[in-house]
Design a protein around this motif. Structure first.
Motif, mmCIF file in Angstrom:
data_model
loop_
_atom_site.group_PDB
_atom_site.id
_atom_site.type_symbol
_atom_site.label_atom_id
_atom_site.label_comp_id
_atom_site.label_asym_id
_atom_site.label_seq_id
_atom_site.Cartn_x
_atom_site.Cartn_y
_atom_site.Cartn_z
ATOM 1 N N ASP A 119 0.830 -1.211 0.000
ATOM 2 C CA ASP A 119 0.000 0.000 0.000
ATOM 3 C C ASP A 119 0.864 1.260 0.000
ATOM 4 N N VAL A 171 2.361 1.986 -3.442
ATOM 5 C CA VAL A 171 1.402 2.602 -4.360
ATOM 6 C C VAL A 171 1.280 4.084 -4.070
ATOM 7 N N GLU A 194 4.450 6.086 -5.109
ATOM 8 C CA GLU A 194 4.491 6.359 -6.551
ATOM 9 C C GLU A 194 3.512 7.463 -6.923
ATOM 10 N N ARG A 249 -7.259 -0.273 -4.751
ATOM 11 C CA ARG A 249 -6.830 0.920 -5.481
ATOM 12 C C ARG A 249 -6.275 0.559 -6.853
ATOM 13 N N ARG A 250 -6.434 1.497 -7.770
ATOM 14 C CA ARG A 250 -5.846 1.368 -9.100
ATOM 15 C C ARG A 250 -5.377 2.755 -9.529
ATOM 16 N N THR A 251 -4.098 2.876 -9.835
ATOM 17 C CA THR A 251 -3.520 4.139 -10.293
ATOM 18 C C THR A 251 -3.534 4.165 -11.814
ATOM 19 N N ARG A 279 -1.481 0.819 -12.547
ATOM 20 C CA ARG A 279 -0.881 -0.005 -11.499
ATOM 21 C C ARG A 279 -1.967 -0.363 -10.501
ATOM 22 N N GLY A 280 -1.956 -1.619 -10.034
ATOM 23 C CA GLY A 280 -2.920 -2.062 -9.045
ATOM 24 C C GLY A 280 -4.178 -2.603 -9.693
#
Length: 374
Positions: free
Chosen positions: A107, A110, A113, A139-141, A148-149
């Protein structure tokens, strides 16, 4: 969360556990918009605010619990007669706040970043599951060319990624709803998408004392400020230390060569026809959100006549805020800068510009659904 970047960066580097509370929905009148954030470390340090003081004490306890349990929580705060003396919003609205622990290495990586990406100025969106048939806090970036994620399902990931890129292009933040596999027109999963676009621009033309004060207040409001003037002796870094850049060039030439979007505000403080007319003609060809022009009413009338001769139509002339600023009785450059900033804020949110004590109804003007401040 942008206002917490310095603290978050330090805590991540030091390995300090913390919980992050983020406003993910607002209903009715509320002090802060979706995306407002507050962080609490395991040692009790607090940074940021989600409501201007109404619910922070309770959220402090919730954040501490979240760090102890290691589980994401969703809390709703409003007000009614039987809870008026408890934690709630005195303004009468309701907010949903997602509280997430940042203890585990994955976590924290993420978030690290994300913080680095925001700091670099690269547009990025963070999609987080708020509630429903998916893992809360997943989460998703999403960036322009990579992600990512995962939110736990390929279909949901794909749908959210598409929508996040759309919101990112608009500079908007908001909640979206899907089926468990990303189906449209379903309400099973709520995902909060917070976007971080580069700061909006304030272009200040005319390197006068009023420009220095306007540049300072523009920086305070979160704009990336450029001051431009054609005179080398005036367009210097020493005279405008709070500006992000100082440009020595003919104003209209610079404006035609730089990026202007619908979040950009333009402040023309030159009040000299040889600068104003070509500059304003160029500004009115852009999608700028606000074009304010300094000068007396007589100066403005002469300016309008010259612009008509240059081919500017009535619709274009109507976009000009001139004389610039709200009527505050300002005298000094600093007071004038406050007047200009007040008009920019009024123009952006649709305020009346009148004293709140003379008005009735809601104080906080809610943003349009799916939008956020610049």
């Amino acid at each position: 969360m942008r206002e917490l970047l310095s603290e978050l960066r330090d805590w991540l580097a030091a390995g300090t556990p913390f919980a992050l509370a983020t406003v993910v929905a607002v209903r009715g009148s509320a002090p802060r918009a979706p995306g407002a954030a507050m962080a609490v470390t395991a040692t009790g340090t607090v940074a940021g605010s989600v409501s201007g003081g109404c619910v922070e004490s309770d959220l402090y306890e919730v954040a501490t619990e979240t760090l102890t349990w290691g589980r994401t929580q969703l809390r709703t705060y409003g007000i009614s007669d039987d809870e008026a003396f408890g934690a709630g919003l005195t303004c009468g609205g309701t907010i949903d706040v997602l509280v997430q622990p940042y203890v585990e290495a994955g976590d924290r990586d993420v978030l690290r970043e994300l913080v680095d990406t925001i700091t670099s100025g690269e547009p990025v969106a963070l999609a987080t599951v708020v509630s429903g048939a998916a893992q809360p806090g997943a989460r998703r970036t999403v960036l322009a060319g990579r992600v990512r994620g995962s939110l736990g399902d390929e279909g949901l990931d794909a749908a959210v990624t598409d929508d996040a890129r759309g919101l990112l292009a608009q500079g908007a933040t908001g909640s979206t709803r899907y089926g468990p596999h990303g189906e449209r027109r379903m309400q099973d999963v709520t995902v909060f998408v917070q976007t971080y676009a580069p700061a909006p621009r304030m272009l200040v033309f005319g390197a006068i004392d009023h420009a220095a004060a306007t540049a300072s207040i523009g920086a305070f409001l979160g704009y990336r400020v450029t001051v431009c003037d054609a005179r080398p002796a005036f367009a210097t870094r020493e005279r405008f230390p709070t500006a992000d850049e100082v440009v020595c060039a003919w104003p209209h030439t610079y404006l035609e060569s730089t990026q202007v979007d619908r979040r950009t505000v333009v402040c023309v403080l030159t009040h000299d026809p040889k600068f104003d007319v070509p500059l304003l003609a160029a500004a009115l060809r852009t999608p700028a959100a606000y074009i304010g022009v300094m000068g007396s009413r007589r100066t403005h009338a002469d300016r309008v006549a010259r612009l008509r001769e240059a081919g500017v139509d009535e619709a274009g002339l109507a976009r000009l805020a001139s004389p610039v600023g709200l009527d505050l009785g300002a005298r000094t450059p600093e007071e004038t800068a406050v007047s200009i900033a007040a008009e920019i804020i009024q123009h952006r949110w649709g305020g009346t510009g009148r004293p709140l004590g003379e008005l009735t109804g809601t104080i906080h003007h809610p943003p349009e659904p799916g939008t956020r401040p610049a």
